[in-house]
Design a protein around this motif. Sequence first.
Motif, PDB file in Angstrom:
ATOM      1  N   ILE A 163      50.651  36.719  37.234  1.00  0.00           N
ATOM      2  CA  ILE A 163      50.396  37.614  38.193  1.00  0.00           C
ATOM      3  C   ILE A 163      49.120  38.544  37.855  1.00  0.00           C
ATOM      4  O   ILE A 163      48.354  38.918  38.745  1.00  0.00           O
ATOM      5  CB  ILE A 163      51.583  38.588  37.978  1.00  0.00           C
ATOM      6  CG1 ILE A 163      52.927  37.942  38.464  1.00  0.00           C
ATOM      7  CG2 ILE A 163      51.551  39.908  38.904  1.00  0.00           C
ATOM      8  CD1 ILE A 163      53.031  37.279  39.830  1.00  0.00           C
ATOM      9  N   ALA A 164      48.878  39.063  36.478  1.00  0.00           N
ATOM     10  CA  ALA A 164      47.973  39.702  36.200  1.00  0.00           C
ATOM     11  C   ALA A 164      46.287  39.120  36.588  1.00  0.00           C
ATOM     12  O   ALA A 164      45.629  39.836  37.311  1.00  0.00           O
ATOM     13  CB  ALA A 164      47.842  40.072  34.831  1.00  0.00           C
ATOM     14  N   PRO A 165      46.192  37.940  36.369  1.00  0.00           N
ATOM     15  CA  PRO A 165      44.899  37.499  36.835  1.00  0.00           C
ATOM     16  C   PRO A 165      44.651  37.126  38.326  1.00  0.00           C
ATOM     17  O   PRO A 165      43.780  37.161  38.732  1.00  0.00           O
ATOM     18  CB  PRO A 165      44.774  36.114  35.873  1.00  0.00           C
ATOM     19  CG  PRO A 165      46.243  35.749  35.571  1.00  0.00           C
ATOM     20  CD  PRO A 165      46.601  36.922  35.430  1.00  0.00           C
ATOM     21  N   THR A 166      46.096  37.041  38.924  1.00  0.00           N
ATOM     22  CA  THR A 166      45.745  36.804  40.506  1.00  0.00           C
ATOM     23  C   THR A 166      45.382  38.162  41.184  1.00  0.00           C
ATOM     24  O   THR A 166      44.649  38.393  42.003  1.00  0.00           O
ATOM     25  CB  THR A 166      47.191  36.222  40.860  1.00  0.00           C
ATOM     26  OG1 THR A 166      47.656  35.069  40.210  1.00  0.00           O
ATOM     27  CG2 THR A 166      47.311  36.320  42.516  1.00  0.00           C
ATOM     28  N   LEU A 167      45.982  39.320  40.724  1.00  0.00           N
ATOM     29  CA  LEU A 167      45.607  40.586  41.083  1.00  0.00           C
ATOM     30  C   LEU A 167      44.416  40.844  40.630  1.00  0.00           C
ATOM     31  O   LEU A 167      43.774  41.461  41.938  1.00  0.00           O
ATOM     32  CB  LEU A 167      46.691  41.544  40.548  1.00  0.00           C
ATOM     33  CG  LEU A 167      48.231  41.264  41.074  1.00  0.00           C
ATOM     34  CD1 LEU A 167      49.121  42.500  40.094  1.00  0.00           C
ATOM     35  CD2 LEU A 167      48.312  41.979  42.437  1.00  0.00           C
ATOM     36  N   ARG A 168      43.876  40.943  39.805  1.00  0.00           N
ATOM     37  CA  ARG A 168      42.435  40.904  39.180  1.00  0.00           C
ATOM     38  C   ARG A 168      41.526  40.288  40.246  1.00  0.00           C
ATOM     39  O   ARG A 168      40.446  40.683  40.738  1.00  0.00           O
ATOM     40  CB  ARG A 168      42.190  40.669  37.938  1.00  0.00           C
ATOM     41  CG  ARG A 168      40.919  40.833  37.175  1.00  0.00           C
ATOM     42  CD  ARG A 168      40.783  40.030  36.111  1.00  0.00           C
ATOM     43  NE  ARG A 168      40.735  38.537  36.249  1.00  0.00           N
ATOM     44  CZ  ARG A 168      41.283  37.674  35.502  1.00  0.00           C
ATOM     45  NH1 ARG A 168      41.625  38.166  34.089  1.00  0.00           N
ATOM     46  NH2 ARG A 168      41.412  36.591  35.650  1.00  0.00           N
ATOM     47  N   SER A 169      41.710  38.900  40.360  1.00  0.00           N
ATOM     48  CA  SER A 169      40.728  38.053  41.133  1.00  0.00           C
ATOM     49  C   SER A 169      40.830  38.471  42.587  1.00  0.00           C
ATOM     50  O   SER A 169      39.785  38.757  43.115  1.00  0.00           O
ATOM     51  CB  SER A 169      41.316  36.830  40.957  1.00  0.00           C
ATOM     52  OG  SER A 169      40.751  36.380  39.609  1.00  0.00           O
ATOM     53  N   TRP A 170      41.973  38.799  43.305  1.00  0.00           N
ATOM     54  CA  TRP A 170      42.284  39.260  44.487  1.00  0.00           C
ATOM     55  C   TRP A 170      41.249  40.424  44.630  1.00  0.00           C
ATOM     56  O   TRP A 170      40.639  40.679  45.801  1.00  0.00           O
ATOM     57  CB  TRP A 170      43.728  39.531  44.770  1.00  0.00           C
ATOM     58  CG  TRP A 170      43.779  40.266  46.102  1.00  0.00           C
ATOM     59  CD1 TRP A 170      43.714  39.867  47.464  1.00  0.00           C
ATOM     60  CD2 TRP A 170      43.959  41.682  46.272  1.00  0.00           C
ATOM     61  NE1 TRP A 170      44.029  40.902  48.318  1.00  0.00           N
ATOM     62  CE2 TRP A 170      44.197  42.060  47.752  1.00  0.00           C
ATOM     63  CE3 TRP A 170      44.222  42.802  45.434  1.00  0.00           C
ATOM     64  CZ2 TRP A 170      44.507  43.174  48.079  1.00  0.00           C
ATOM     65  CZ3 TRP A 170      44.774  43.859  45.934  1.00  0.00           C
ATOM     66  CH2 TRP A 170      45.025  44.019  47.157  1.00  0.00           C
ATOM     67  N   TRP A 171      41.479  41.495  43.933  1.00  0.00           N
ATOM     68  CA  TRP A 171      40.745  42.663  44.079  1.00  0.00           C
ATOM     69  C   TRP A 171      39.145  42.372  43.998  1.00  0.00           C
ATOM     70  O   TRP A 171      38.445  43.054  44.854  1.00  0.00           O
ATOM     71  CB  TRP A 171      41.317  43.807  43.312  1.00  0.00           C
ATOM     72  CG  TRP A 171      40.578  45.388  43.589  1.00  0.00           C
ATOM     73  CD1 TRP A 171      39.717  45.899  43.005  1.00  0.00           C
ATOM     74  CD2 TRP A 171      40.830  46.098  44.689  1.00  0.00           C
ATOM     75  NE1 TRP A 171      39.541  47.060  43.574  1.00  0.00           N
ATOM     76  CE2 TRP A 171      40.379  47.228  44.671  1.00  0.00           C
ATOM     77  CE3 TRP A 171      41.621  45.781  45.981  1.00  0.00           C
ATOM     78  CZ2 TRP A 171      40.228  48.202  45.737  1.00  0.00           C
ATOM     79  CZ3 TRP A 171      41.828  46.698  46.822  1.00  0.00           C
ATOM     80  CH2 TRP A 171      40.970  48.094  46.776  1.00  0.00           C
TER      81      TRP A 171
END
Length: 539
Positions: free
Chosen positions: A200-208
Motif C-alpha cells: 500500500i505505502a509505495p502505491t500511494l507514494r508513486s500515485w501522488w
Amino acid sequence: MATVGIILGILVAAILVFLIMVLVKKHPIGVLWAALSNMGERFGYYIMNAVLTLFLCSKFGLSEDKSGLIYSFFYAGIYVLSLVGGIIADRSQQYKKTIGTGLVVMSVGYILLSIPIMATASNSAGLLAFTCVALFVIAFGNGLFKGNLQAIVGQMYDNLEADAAKRGPEELKKVSGLRDTGFQIFYVFINIGGLVAPFIAPTLRSWWLSVHNLAYNATLPELCHKFLDGTIGDQLPNLTHLMTQVGGNVQDMASACTSYLQVFNEGIHYSFIASVVAMLISLTIFVLTRKHYPTPGKKQETKAQNYTPEEKQAMAKEIKQRMYALFAVLGVVIFFWLSFHQNGESLSFFARDFVNTSTVAPEIWQAVNPFFVIVLTPVIMFFFGFLKKKGKEISTPRKIAIGMFVAGLAYLFLSIFSYSNGYPSANDFKLLPIDQQNAMKAGAWVMIVVYFFLTVAELFISPLGLSFVSKVAPKSMQGLCQGLWLGATAVGNLLLWIGPLMYKNLPLWECWGVFLLVCLASMSVMLGMVKWLERVTGE
C-alpha cells in the motif's frame, strides 16, 4: 508477476476464510472480533512502519544512522510503554476503556504525522521535534492497546475452560488445547496487516508523484537536500541525470528540488492518512463488538474477600511461582527477539551486500515473513492437532524450546552457506573489486530459506508465548504480564546493534555462528526448565 500476485492473494484469502471458520466453530466469538480489530491496527501500523525511515530521511535530510536511531527508540518504546498500558488497565480494571483509548490516541498520532508541512531551514528543528512527539503519541497509544487486547483474549479462554470444568473433566479436556490454537489464529490476523501494508505505502507514494508528472527514485531526496544546503559537490551530475529521469525541471534546479521534495513527502503523508483510516476502522470494530469481551480480573477481585488467611497465603505462593515462571521464559525469549529481529538489521545488510535482489523491489521483502506466517500457521495447527489426537500433545514451554532450535537452523544454514562461499566480513567484502563482489553474490532463494526457518520459529514462540503468558498470569495482573512479554521484546530490540557490529567485523560464518550458539543455549535453558514450567501451567 501479476498472475503470481493473484494466485498468492487467493491462497491467503482461502486460508483466512478457513481460519475464521475454525474460530467461529470452536472458539469464543470474541476472539474473532478481537483479531479483526487488531488486524486493522496492525495494518495501519505497518503502513507507517514501511515508510517511516524513508520519511525521516526525505523530509528532514537526515542520514540513515540518525533516522535509524529515531526509529530504534520508537520501536523499543512501543514495547516498553506496553508495560505502562498494562499497569493502567490492571489498576483501573477498565481494560476495554484502556484499549479504546489506545486506538484513539494512536489515531491522533497518525493525524499529527499526516500534516503536510514542508521542512525548511528555518522550521526543520521544530518540525522534527513535532514529528518525534507524534511518534511518542503513537507508541503510547500502542502501549495502551496491544498488551491489554491480548489479555482480554487470554481471559476468554480462562472463561471457556472454567465453564468446561463445571461440566466435567471430559469437557475440560476437549477445550484444553484451544488456547494455543486461538492465539496462533490471532497472530495470523496481525500478519495479514503486515502482508498487505508494504504494497500500500509505495502505491500511494508513486500515485501522488505520478499526479504531478513525476516518478519515484529512492536516492533523489538526499541529493535534493544536498543541493539546497550547498553540499552537493561532485554529485551534481548525478542529480541532474536523475532529475531528468523523473521528469523534473533541470533548468531551475533549486525549484525542481524543492518541488520534488514537497511532492515526495506529501505522498508519504498520504500513507499516514491511510494509517488513520485503518485505525478508525479498528476502533469501530472494537466499539461495536465490545459486549463480547470479558473484563480480566474483576471476578477474582470480588471473591477475594471470602478467602481465609490460609487460602490467601496459598494463593500468594502460587502467584509467586507463576511470576517466577513468567520471568524465566521472558529471559529466554529476549535472545529469540535479538536473533529474529536481525531481519531489520544484519540480515537486511546481508541481503543488500551479499544477495542479488535486483528482481525484487525492496519494500516487498517486508512481506515475506508475514506471508509465511499466514501460509504456515494452518500447517503447524494441523501438526499440533495431529499430535494431540495421538495422545502426544506438546506442552507450550516445550514448543517454545523447539522454536529456539528452529531459529538456530536458520543461522546454521547461513553459517554453512557463508563458510562454503568464503564470505569475509562486510567491511572486507566492500573492498573487493565490484566484479568480484557480483560474482560472489547469492541468489534471492537464500533469503527465502532464512525467512522460512525464522517464521517457523516465530510461530512456535511468539503466539504460543502470548498463550503461555495468559496461562501463568495472575487474573488481576494480566495486562501487566502481557506488557512484560512485550517489554522482553523491547530488551531484545535494544540489543540488536550487536548484529551489525559483528557483521561488519567478523567473517560472516562466525557472525551467524554466534546467533546459532545464542539460539541453542536458549533452547537448552528452556528444556532444562520444561518440567517445572509444565507443573506451573498444569500441562
